[in-house]
Motif scaffolding. Sequence first.
Motif, PDB file in Angstrom:
ATOM      1  N   ASP A   1       0.766  -1.003  -0.212  1.00  0.00           N
ATOM      2  CA  ASP A   1      -0.043  -0.584  -0.114  1.00  0.00           C
ATOM      3  C   ASP A   1       0.936   1.418   0.720  1.00  0.00           C
ATOM      4  OD1 ASP A   1      -2.655  -1.400  -0.025  1.00  0.00           O
ATOM      5  OD2 ASP A   1      -2.228  -1.507   2.535  1.00  0.00           O
ATOM      6  N   VAL A   2       1.915   1.436  -0.126  1.00  0.00           N
ATOM      7  CA  VAL A   2       2.652   2.325   0.744  1.00  0.00           C
ATOM      8  C   VAL A   2       3.548   2.692  -0.489  1.00  0.00           C
ATOM      9  CG1 VAL A   2       4.567   2.877   2.267  1.00  0.00           C
ATOM     10  CG2 VAL A   2       3.557   2.263   3.217  1.00  0.00           C
ATOM     11  N   THR A   3       3.845   2.024  -1.000  1.00  0.00           N
ATOM     12  CA  THR A   3       4.657   1.299  -2.784  1.00  0.00           C
ATOM     13  C   THR A   3       3.859   2.105  -3.468  1.00  0.00           C
ATOM     14  OG1 THR A   3       5.863  -0.430  -1.758  1.00  0.00           O
ATOM     15  CG2 THR A   3       5.124   0.045  -4.341  1.00  0.00           C
ATOM     16  N   GLU A   4       2.203   1.767  -3.509  1.00  0.00           N
ATOM     17  CA  GLU A   4       1.541   2.132  -4.569  1.00  0.00           C
ATOM     18  C   GLU A   4       0.881   3.271  -4.114  1.00  0.00           C
ATOM     19  OE1 GLU A   4       0.343   0.392  -7.048  1.00  0.00           O
ATOM     20  OE2 GLU A   4       1.705  -0.929  -6.839  1.00  0.00           O
ATOM     21  N   LEU A   5       0.878   4.130  -3.108  1.00  0.00           N
ATOM     22  CA  LEU A   5       0.348   5.689  -3.065  1.00  0.00           C
ATOM     23  C   LEU A   5       2.334   6.318  -2.885  1.00  0.00           C
ATOM     24  CD1 LEU A   5      -1.558   7.170  -2.092  1.00  0.00           C
ATOM     25  CD2 LEU A   5      -0.493   7.062   0.650  1.00  0.00           C
TER      26      LEU A   5
END
Length: 198
Positions: A28-32
């Motif tokens: 999720d952090v990566t996508e954000l």
Amino acid sequence: MPPDDDTNYMLIALELLETCGKSFTPDDVTELWLSRLVKGETFTAERVAYRNFLAGYRPPDSAIRENPFREWIGAQIRGDVFGYACPCDPEAAAGLAFRDACISHIKNGIYGEMLASAMVAAAFGAETAEEAVLLGLAEIPQKSRLHESVSSIVQKYRSGGPEQECFDDIARRWDEREYHVKIHTISNAEIVAASLLY
């Protein structure tokens, strides 16, 4: 306003918690990051991780592949919001910080964000700055270099060592004229701990 890595990551962490809640994952952090960060506004470990994302690498490989900055201060400066989100719960704050840090850092790089987040969370209920530092230390591996270094600062403080002597010792051991030293997690965490204590 001009972009700044301190505020950029605080706002990203806030959006992460608003959209995914405290159960967010490193992916999720990566996508954000990919949707919100401008690649030219990332630096050192974060820039390498971003490049690795674009090349198809996911955490934890994104933190490891060709990343000489993986124990630098980048993750440590990203941890504040996770501490704010977990007042009086340093363990929960450190857990959130770990999931954020592992996309771009390893070992002491990760522990730096965990320590910072845990200290912020602890500060909401701690009676003293020393208590907040100790509660933060309790959330990182005791055998890590970071734990050892920050613990030595606490011991100097507890033994009545003068403030100037403590800071002179930090400056002697970490030559700030060296680029690597200025932005390494351990040297910065020592300065943060000493500043809080004294």
